[in-house]
Design a protein around this motif. Structure first.
Motif, PDB file in Angstrom:
ATOM      1  N   ILE A 129      36.386  50.719  47.095  1.00  0.00           N
ATOM      2  CA  ILE A 129      37.248  49.663  46.545  1.00  0.00           C
ATOM      3  C   ILE A 129      38.608  49.831  47.213  1.00  0.00           C
ATOM      4  CG2 ILE A 129      38.317  48.784  44.396  1.00  0.00           C
ATOM      5  CD1 ILE A 129      35.379  48.719  43.997  1.00  0.00           C
ATOM      6  N   GLU A 130      39.052  48.792  47.903  1.00  0.00           N
ATOM      7  CA  GLU A 130      40.322  48.915  48.645  1.00  0.00           C
ATOM      8  C   GLU A 130      41.333  47.891  48.164  1.00  0.00           C
ATOM      9  OE1 GLU A 130      39.328  50.682  53.074  1.00  0.00           O
ATOM     10  OE2 GLU A 130      39.859  48.597  52.862  1.00  0.00           O
ATOM     11  N   HIS A 131      42.336  48.367  47.463  1.00  0.00           N
ATOM     12  CA  HIS A 131      43.463  47.513  47.027  1.00  0.00           C
ATOM     13  C   HIS A 131      42.979  46.224  46.353  1.00  0.00           C
ATOM     14  CE1 HIS A 131      46.166  50.234  48.973  1.00  0.00           C
ATOM     15  NE2 HIS A 131      45.449  50.152  50.076  1.00  0.00           N
ATOM     16  N   VAL A 132      42.054  46.372  45.411  1.00  0.00           N
ATOM     17  CA  VAL A 132      41.489  45.176  44.775  1.00  0.00           C
ATOM     18  C   VAL A 132      42.356  44.723  43.593  1.00  0.00           C
ATOM     19  CG1 VAL A 132      39.543  44.361  43.369  1.00  0.00           C
ATOM     20  CG2 VAL A 132      39.124  45.483  45.559  1.00  0.00           C
ATOM     21  N   GLY A 138      39.194  45.899  31.989  1.00  0.00           N
ATOM     22  CA  GLY A 138      38.822  45.267  33.264  1.00  0.00           C
ATOM     23  C   GLY A 138      37.565  45.849  33.898  1.00  0.00           C
ATOM     24  N   LYS A 139      36.780  46.620  33.128  1.00  0.00           N
ATOM     25  CA  LYS A 139      35.591  47.279  33.687  1.00  0.00           C
ATOM     26  C   LYS A 139      34.553  46.251  34.166  1.00  0.00           C
ATOM     27  CE  LYS A 139      34.930  49.402  29.768  1.00  0.00           C
ATOM     28  NZ  LYS A 139      36.069  48.828  29.000  1.00  0.00           N
ATOM     29  N   SER A 140      34.233  45.299  33.282  1.00  0.00           N
ATOM     30  CA  SER A 140      33.209  44.309  33.658  1.00  0.00           C
ATOM     31  C   SER A 140      33.707  43.421  34.789  1.00  0.00           C
ATOM     32  CB  SER A 140      32.829  43.449  32.449  1.00  0.00           C
ATOM     33  OG  SER A 140      32.350  44.282  31.428  1.00  0.00           O
ATOM     34  N   THR A 141      34.986  43.104  34.783  1.00  0.00           N
ATOM     35  CA  THR A 141      35.555  42.301  35.873  1.00  0.00           C
ATOM     36  C   THR A 141      35.362  43.028  37.197  1.00  0.00           C
ATOM     37  OG1 THR A 141      37.191  41.418  34.336  1.00  0.00           O
ATOM     38  CG2 THR A 141      37.700  41.209  36.675  1.00  0.00           C
ATOM     39  N   LEU A 142      35.606  44.327  37.190  1.00  0.00           N
ATOM     40  CA  LEU A 142      35.451  45.124  38.407  1.00  0.00           C
ATOM     41  C   LEU A 142      33.990  45.128  38.859  1.00  0.00           C
ATOM     42  CD1 LEU A 142      36.899  46.958  40.402  1.00  0.00           C
ATOM     43  CD2 LEU A 142      36.485  48.875  38.872  1.00  0.00           C
ATOM     44  N   ILE A 143      33.075  45.324  37.913  1.00  0.00           N
ATOM     45  CA  ILE A 143      31.644  45.330  38.246  1.00  0.00           C
ATOM     46  C   ILE A 143      31.234  43.969  38.812  1.00  0.00           C
ATOM     47  CG2 ILE A 143      29.338  45.295  37.180  1.00  0.00           C
ATOM     48  CD1 ILE A 143      30.173  47.702  35.545  1.00  0.00           C
ATOM     49  N   ASN A 144      31.677  42.911  38.171  1.00  0.00           N
ATOM     50  CA  ASN A 144      31.305  41.574  38.647  1.00  0.00           C
ATOM     51  C   ASN A 144      31.839  41.304  40.052  1.00  0.00           C
ATOM     52  OD1 ASN A 144      29.789  40.989  36.389  1.00  0.00           O
ATOM     53  ND2 ASN A 144      31.500  40.087  35.279  1.00  0.00           N
ATOM     54  N   MET A 145      32.950  41.919  40.397  1.00  0.00           N
ATOM     55  CA  MET A 145      33.449  41.782  41.776  1.00  0.00           C
ATOM     56  C   MET A 145      32.599  42.620  42.740  1.00  0.00           C
ATOM     57  SD  MET A 145      37.574  41.427  41.569  1.00  0.00           S
ATOM     58  CE  MET A 145      37.943  42.836  40.554  1.00  0.00           C
ATOM     59  N   MET A 146      32.172  43.804  42.289  1.00  0.00           N
ATOM     60  CA  MET A 146      31.334  44.652  43.160  1.00  0.00           C
ATOM     61  C   MET A 146      30.044  43.952  43.548  1.00  0.00           C
ATOM     62  SD  MET A 146      31.277  48.307  41.374  1.00  0.00           S
ATOM     63  CE  MET A 146      32.710  49.205  40.940  1.00  0.00           C
ATOM     64  N   PRO A 155      37.468  38.914  44.375  1.00  0.00           N
ATOM     65  CA  PRO A 155      38.805  39.476  44.124  1.00  0.00           C
ATOM     66  C   PRO A 155      39.892  38.497  44.560  1.00  0.00           C
ATOM     67  CG  PRO A 155      37.470  40.975  45.486  1.00  0.00           C
ATOM     68  CD  PRO A 155      36.710  39.693  45.365  1.00  0.00           C
ATOM     69  N   THR A 156      41.020  38.524  43.871  1.00  0.00           N
ATOM     70  CA  THR A 156      42.175  37.727  44.293  1.00  0.00           C
ATOM     71  C   THR A 156      42.728  38.326  45.592  1.00  0.00           C
ATOM     72  OG1 THR A 156      42.635  37.422  41.942  1.00  0.00           O
ATOM     73  CG2 THR A 156      44.391  36.799  43.469  1.00  0.00           C
ATOM     74  N   ALA A 157      42.653  39.642  45.693  1.00  0.00           N
ATOM     75  CA  ALA A 157      43.069  40.334  46.923  1.00  0.00           C
ATOM     76  C   ALA A 157      42.265  41.619  47.038  1.00  0.00           C
ATOM     77  CB  ALA A 157      44.559  40.645  46.862  1.00  0.00           C
ATOM     78  N   GLY A 158      42.170  42.132  48.261  1.00  0.00           N
ATOM     79  CA  GLY A 158      41.495  43.414  48.475  1.00  0.00           C
ATOM     80  C   GLY A 158      40.057  43.255  48.947  1.00  0.00           C
ATOM     81  N   GLN A 159      39.447  44.385  49.246  1.00  0.00           N
ATOM     82  CA  GLN A 159      38.097  44.411  49.814  1.00  0.00           C
ATOM     83  C   GLN A 159      37.214  45.375  49.038  1.00  0.00           C
ATOM     84  OE1 GLN A 159      37.227  42.540  52.398  1.00  0.00           O
ATOM     85  NE2 GLN A 159      39.325  41.772  52.639  1.00  0.00           N
ATOM     86  N   ILE A 181      30.141  48.137  50.167  1.00  0.00           N
ATOM     87  CA  ILE A 181      28.997  48.845  49.587  1.00  0.00           C
ATOM     88  C   ILE A 181      28.209  49.418  50.772  1.00  0.00           C
ATOM     89  CG2 ILE A 181      26.907  48.615  48.164  1.00  0.00           C
ATOM     90  CD1 ILE A 181      29.364  47.887  46.505  1.00  0.00           C
ATOM     91  N   PHE A 182      27.980  50.706  50.749  1.00  0.00           N
ATOM     92  CA  PHE A 182      27.330  51.408  51.869  1.00  0.00           C
ATOM     93  C   PHE A 182      27.953  50.975  53.208  1.00  0.00           C
ATOM     94  CE2 PHE A 182      23.840  51.334  48.607  1.00  0.00           C
ATOM     95  CZ  PHE A 182      23.890  52.690  48.334  1.00  0.00           C
ATOM     96  N   GLY A 183      29.268  50.882  53.209  1.00  0.00           N
ATOM     97  CA  GLY A 183      30.003  50.630  54.450  1.00  0.00           C
ATOM     98  C   GLY A 183      30.112  49.166  54.864  1.00  0.00           C
ATOM     99  N   LYS A 184      29.462  48.273  54.118  1.00  0.00           N
ATOM    100  CA  LYS A 184      29.508  46.850  54.525  1.00  0.00           C
ATOM    101  C   LYS A 184      30.159  46.007  53.412  1.00  0.00           C
ATOM    102  CE  LYS A 184      25.791  46.886  57.721  1.00  0.00           C
ATOM    103  NZ  LYS A 184      24.382  47.162  57.747  1.00  0.00           N
ATOM    104  N   PRO A 185      30.746  44.869  53.765  1.00  0.00           N
ATOM    105  CA  PRO A 185      31.350  44.026  52.725  1.00  0.00           C
ATOM    106  C   PRO A 185      30.330  43.675  51.636  1.00  0.00           C
ATOM    107  CG  PRO A 185      31.944  43.229  54.911  1.00  0.00           C
ATOM    108  CD  PRO A 185      30.926  44.308  55.115  1.00  0.00           C
ATOM    109  N   SER A 186      30.774  43.692  50.389  1.00  0.00           N
ATOM    110  CA  SER A 186      29.852  43.484  49.256  1.00  0.00           C
ATOM    111  C   SER A 186      29.273  42.068  49.232  1.00  0.00           C
ATOM    112  CB  SER A 186      30.581  43.766  47.942  1.00  0.00           C
ATOM    113  OG  SER A 186      31.701  42.915  47.854  1.00  0.00           O
TER     114      SER A 186
END
Ligand SMILES: Nc1ncnc2c1ncn2[C@@H]1O[C@H](COP(=O)(O)OP(=O)(O)OP(=O)(O)O)[C@@H](O)[C@H]1O
Length: 311
Positions: free
Chosen positions: A6-9, A41-49, A55-59, A62-67
């Protein structure tokens, strides 16, 4: 390689960021627990994963590739915080359809095996899902998360609402999936469960991951207190005077009883010093217990700059 990065999400929901510039990694093979109060914000984070929300911002990788990549999605199984079942299907039909849609062929035997693993036995698997109780639907959701044999399994509160026997069965299943090499990311409000199962823990607070670590690392980070209880023969008066002065000068709090003393220490490195005091004064110790702070002590005791209140 990291299973999740999770990078600056950030996620903005009017009027504020519910997730605000968080970054962390989950390594392959971990059972990673995410803690946070209601609305953290746990479910919000999971739903973004899992790319249900963007995400509004950030990357997110998953296993090195964009989710967002399809091949990544095929490696993830998820138990979300909402239900998405076809009421008119029975669980076997539902899982068969779900697997097919996700590009995997599974046999009836494999489906029945997975249903058994989550505690849905042969007696119920021909019933339509609309007749299922809350707990049965939760078990079906867990079965759905694992039916495609994914490498990363995300469980949003896998045991909430389950009876005690089912909780143990699901905890056992999570451990055995992990022993087979699966990476697990889970949330739970059951702190004992997170403490028992997870190899690392993150605490989400005020939209930021405040802290990540093993339980021991969190204990250190949160300056959690260690309690030492020792039973002893009654102190002689001169012993008591000397021991009292020395122990009270090193401890946060001491509870004196005739045959038992409870000493609260801020740092386990003080234990040898405490023992030295007792030995030097020839206190006859019969038994000694060291009580480490639990995850509940850490979580409920407050965050980094608010120290725990000794009991
Ligand atoms: N679609 C939405 N629109 C606006 N706000 C939302 C939306 N979804 C969630 N929120 C808000 O975002 C915040 C985080 O919600 P989220 O469901 O992620 O929390 P949670 O940590 O999973 O909580 P719980 O432990 O109660 O399940 C909450 O304040 C919630 O009200």
């Amino acid at each position: 390689m990291s299973a999740i990065k999770i990078e600056h999400v950030t996620k903005y929901y009017k009027p504020k960021n519910v997730i605000d510039d968080i970054s962390f990694e989950v390594k392959e093979g971990e059972i990673f627990g995410l803690l946070g109060k209601n609305g953290a914000g746990k479910s919000t984070l999971i739903n973004m994963m899992v790319d249900i929300l963007q995400p509004t911002a950030g990357q997110i990788y998953i296993f090195g590739k964009p989710s967002t990549e399809i091949e990544v999605k095929q490696r993830i199984g998820v138990l979300p915080d909402y239900e998405a079942f076809y009421d008119s299907l029975n669980p076997v039909e539902h899982l068969n359809y779900f697997a097919k849609v996700n590009g995997k062929r599974v046999t009836r035997e494999e489906i029945v095996h997975v249903l058994e693993q989550v505690g849905l036995n042969k007696g119920v698997i021909t019933r339509k899902v609309k007749k299922f109780s809350f707990g049965m639907k939760k078990k079906l959701g867990i079965a759905q998360a694992i039916i495609t044999d994914p490498d990363l399994i995300i469980f949003d509160e896998p045991t909430s609402g389950l009876d005690a026997e089912a909780v143990i069965q699901i905890q056992h299943l999570i451990r055995s999936l992990n022993a087979r090499g699966k990476t697990i990311f889970m949330t739970s409000h059951n702190l004992d469960e997170i403490e028992k199962i997870c190899t690392r823990i993150a605490i989400l607070s005020d939209s930021n991951v405040m802290n990540i670590g093993t339980l021991n690392e969190l204990r250190k980070e949160f300056h959690a207190y260690t309690t030492i209880i020792f039973k002893h023969l009654p102190y002689k008066q001169d012993q008591l005077n000397l021991v009292r002065n020395q122990i009270e000068s090193m401890s946060e709090k001491v509870i004196w009883e005739t045959e038992q003393t409870k000493v609260i220490l801020q740092n386990e490195m003080q234990i040898p010093y405490l023992l030295k005091i007792l030995v030097n004064q020839d206190i006859q110790i019969l038994r000694m217990d060291v009580i480490e702070p639990s995850l509940e002590d850490i979580f409920l005791g407050g965050f980094k700059d608010r120290q725990l209140v000794p009991v």
